[in-house]
Design an enzyme around this catalytic site. Structure first.
Site, PDB file in Angstrom:
ATOM      1  N   ASP A  19      12.434 -32.306 -20.920  1.00  0.00           N
ATOM      2  CA  ASP A  19      13.047 -33.543 -20.395  1.00  0.00           C
ATOM      3  C   ASP A  19      14.522 -33.686 -20.788  1.00  0.00           C
ATOM      4  O   ASP A  19      15.014 -34.795 -20.965  1.00  0.00           O
ATOM      5  CB  ASP A  19      12.301 -34.810 -20.898  1.00  0.00           C
ATOM      6  CG  ASP A  19      10.814 -34.730 -20.675  1.00  0.00           C
ATOM      7  OD1 ASP A  19      10.409 -34.234 -19.619  1.00  0.00           O
ATOM      8  OD2 ASP A  19      10.052 -35.168 -21.568  1.00  0.00           O
ATOM      9  N   HIS A  65      10.914 -32.466 -13.118  1.00  0.00           N
ATOM     10  CA  HIS A  65      12.374 -32.548 -13.154  1.00  0.00           C
ATOM     11  C   HIS A  65      12.787 -33.701 -12.251  1.00  0.00           C
ATOM     12  O   HIS A  65      12.377 -33.751 -11.101  1.00  0.00           O
ATOM     13  CB  HIS A  65      13.003 -31.297 -12.566  1.00  0.00           C
ATOM     14  CG  HIS A  65      12.802 -30.081 -13.396  1.00  0.00           C
ATOM     15  ND1 HIS A  65      12.811 -30.100 -14.761  1.00  0.00           N
ATOM     16  CD2 HIS A  65      12.623 -28.799 -13.047  1.00  0.00           C
ATOM     17  CE1 HIS A  65      12.632 -28.879 -15.208  1.00  0.00           C
ATOM     18  NE2 HIS A  65      12.504 -28.072 -14.195  1.00  0.00           N
TER      19      HIS A  65
HETATM   20  P1  GDP Z   1      14.061 -32.164 -17.082  1.00  0.00           P
HETATM   21  O1  GDP Z   1      12.587 -31.993 -17.080  1.00  0.00           O
HETATM   22  O2  GDP Z   1      14.741 -31.412 -18.167  1.00  0.00           O
HETATM   23  O3  GDP Z   1      14.677 -31.920 -15.743  1.00  0.00           O
HETATM   24  O4  GDP Z   1      14.347 -33.687 -17.420  1.00  0.00           O
HETATM   25  P2  GDP Z   1      13.707 -35.011 -16.771  1.00  0.00           P
HETATM   26  O5  GDP Z   1      14.072 -35.104 -15.372  1.00  0.00           O
HETATM   27  O6  GDP Z   1      12.292 -35.116 -17.126  1.00  0.00           O
HETATM   28  O7  GDP Z   1      14.429 -36.112 -17.672  1.00  0.00           O
HETATM   29  C1  GDP Z   1      15.753 -36.303 -17.668  1.00  0.00           C
HETATM   30  C2  GDP Z   1      16.030 -37.764 -17.352  1.00  0.00           C
HETATM   31  O8  GDP Z   1      17.382 -38.005 -17.581  1.00  0.00           O
HETATM   32  C3  GDP Z   1      15.818 -38.118 -15.887  1.00  0.00           C
HETATM   33  O9  GDP Z   1      15.434 -39.464 -15.801  1.00  0.00           O
HETATM   34  C4  GDP Z   1      17.207 -37.923 -15.278  1.00  0.00           C
HETATM   35  O10 GDP Z   1      17.416 -38.664 -14.095  1.00  0.00           O
HETATM   36  C5  GDP Z   1      18.039 -38.421 -16.392  1.00  0.00           C
HETATM   37  N1  GDP Z   1      19.397 -37.929 -16.524  1.00  0.00           N
HETATM   38  C6  GDP Z   1      19.877 -36.651 -16.458  1.00  0.00           C
HETATM   39  N2  GDP Z   1      21.173 -36.634 -16.842  1.00  0.00           N
HETATM   40  C7  GDP Z   1      21.497 -37.911 -17.167  1.00  0.00           C
HETATM   41  C8  GDP Z   1      22.688 -38.539 -17.672  1.00  0.00           C
HETATM   42  O11 GDP Z   1      23.688 -37.901 -17.939  1.00  0.00           O
HETATM   43  N3  GDP Z   1      22.606 -39.870 -17.912  1.00  0.00           N
HETATM   44  C9  GDP Z   1      21.503 -40.621 -17.663  1.00  0.00           C
HETATM   45  N4  GDP Z   1      21.528 -41.916 -17.930  1.00  0.00           N
HETATM   46  N5  GDP Z   1      20.360 -40.065 -17.201  1.00  0.00           N
HETATM   47  C10 GDP Z   1      20.384 -38.732 -16.959  1.00  0.00           C
END
Ligand code: GDP
Length: 425
Positions: free
Chosen positions: A12, A40
């Site tokens: 995440d 993701h």
């Molecule tokens: P992944 O599994 O690594 O792709 O991560 P996830 O999607 O599960 O979790 C990452 C969360 O962070 C999601 O809600 C994204 O929309 C959010 N996100 C990613 N980059 C940023 C950022 O720079 N700022 C904020 N506020 N949210 C972000």
């Protein structure tokens, strides 16, 4: 040229957004491990998506998306995701599924649930999507490969071998109804027919593409600390989320992998069980959890509240090292704008007063407390800032500190969940 986007921590970290961005400059995006057990989050011109099994290149028309042999292929979940994209107006993506990929069977999901029920309080926080039973069967050589769905005699023989054991466990350990062989053969042949248009020898395809100099992006799921060998076993996943394994799970020569982007958040979050040294609790945690990510820190697949904590230099340095990262991408920096001062976990202290700078194995980890250092906050919203140099000084100092701590350069800093919220340093 091959590059990989992987997680430096517990998962995440924001890999989906980074992959979606890098996919724009790629010819091929490959999922190499895991299954539909994690998600993701991607926010782009089509809307907000939680991708579980599909590679994040599906939003780019020019990209060929590959599900490699290392993946746990849940055919029903895949179809649901493809339909979801269609419903939200995304053009039909180019997709290839490896003929050597193994199929996550309906009974893997059941066994995952039955086992968690049996373990009760001692469970490992499974997402109950069948991943552990799937990989157990794969390595016990009772799994079913996609290519075996197209030969009824082989499929029947393979299933007959598997079902002897399954039915014994169902009857005597879990006390549940047994599985009928004929019915299972029929279901699986139907699944096979539905995905047939996508099935290909992706190993050959990727080797050829690599030779021709195509840009290939490997997309990892979860992060270093969930690796079955190098992570916090047994609170790990069942396949390796490491860039090194990316070559194996995709089918790419290891020497072709040139760039490894390890993604980490500006704080820590984890979903599922296991030791988490810099975790915070109560109101302090709720404030961070509700501000984190794009909709608070709640699992993209499960909706479970994620545990949150301060940035963990020890775990992240280890995560970056084991990934062999050539650079680190820092996400969610905007989330910390509410804090006057920002604690960072710089070392661990064991019960007997020893201070550790390197990440220990699980039994020691269980007894570690965080050694915190506090950095000044910037107390403003940095979303919408377009250039790194325009960030508040305290914010840049925080990034400098983290870069020194993790031991790899940080060139990209994300200050919001949308594709365009990325600052180049
Ligand atoms: P992944 O599994 O690594 O792709 O991560 P996830 O999607 O599960 O979790 C990452 C969360 O962070 C999601 O809600 C994204 O929309 C959010 N996100 C990613 N980059 C940023 C950022 O720079 N700022 C904020 N506020 N949210 C972000």
């Amino acid at each position: 040229m091959v590059q990989a986007v992987v997680g430096a921590n517990w998962g995440d970290e924001g890999k989906g957004k980074v992959t979606d961005m890098l996919a724009d400059q790629s010819d091929i995006v490959v999922r190499f491990q895991g299954g539909a057990n994690a998600g993701h989050t991607i926010i782009n011109e089509y809307g907000r998506f939680s991708l579980h099994l599909l590679p994040s290149g599906v939003f780019h028309k020019q990209v060929i998306n590959v599900i490699g042999p290392g993946v746990a292929l849940n055919i029903e979940a895949l179809e649901k995701e493809l339909n979801g994209l269609k419903e939200q107006g995304v053009p039909q993506p180019q997709l290839l599924i490896s003929d050597r990929c193994q199929v996550l069977m309906p009974y893997h999901v059941d066994f995952d649930r039955f086992e968690e029920e049996r373990l009760g309080k001692q469970s490992f926080g499974s997402t109950k999507s069948g991943i552990a039973p799937f990989y157990s069967d794969k390595f016990a050589k009772v799994g079913i490969q996609v290519c075996q769905l197209y030969d009824e005699a082989i499929l029947r023989e393979r299933l007959a071998i598997a079902l002897v054991k399954k039915n014994c466990l169902l009857e005597h350990l879990y006390h549940k109804p047994t599985i009928d062989l004929d019915e299972m053969v029929h279901i699986m042949m139907e699944y096979g027919a539905r995905i047939k248009p996508y099935v290909a020898d992706t190993t050959r395809f990727l080797m050829d593409a690599d030779q021709k100099g195509k840009k290939i992006l490997l997309e990892g799921q979860l992060g270093t600390l969930r690796d079955p060998d190098h992570g916090i076993y047994p609170y790990t996943t069942s396949s390796s989320p490491l860039a090194g394994f990316g070559c194996v799970g995709a089918g790419i020569p290891p020497t072709s992998l040139k760039k490894i982007f390890a993604v980490t958040k500006a704080y820590s979050s984890a979903v599922g069980a296991g030791p988490f040294v810099s975790e915070i609790h109560g109101d302090e945690a709720k404030k961070l959890r509700d501000r984190g990510g794009d909709r608070g820190e709640y699992g993209a697949t499960t909706g479970r509240p994620r545990s949150v904590g301060w940035f963990d230099c020890v775990a992240s340095r280890y995560g970056v090292m084991v990934q062999g990262a050539t650079e680190v991408v820092l996400t969610n920096l905007d989330v910390l704008g509410y804090l006057d001062a920002i604690p960072v976990c710089v070392a661990y202290e064991t019960d007997d007063g020893q201070v550790l700078n390197s990440f220990p194995s699980t039994p020691t980890l269980m007894h570690c407390k965080p050694v915190l250092e506090t950095l000044p906050g910037w107390k403003c919203d940095i979303r919408g800032i377009k250039s790194y140099k325009d960030l508040p000084e305290e914010c840049k100092a925080y990034v400098d500190f983290l870069e020194r701590a993790v031991g790899a350069p940080i060139h990209m800093v994300s200050n919001g969940p949308r594709r365009e919220d990325m600052l180049y340093r």
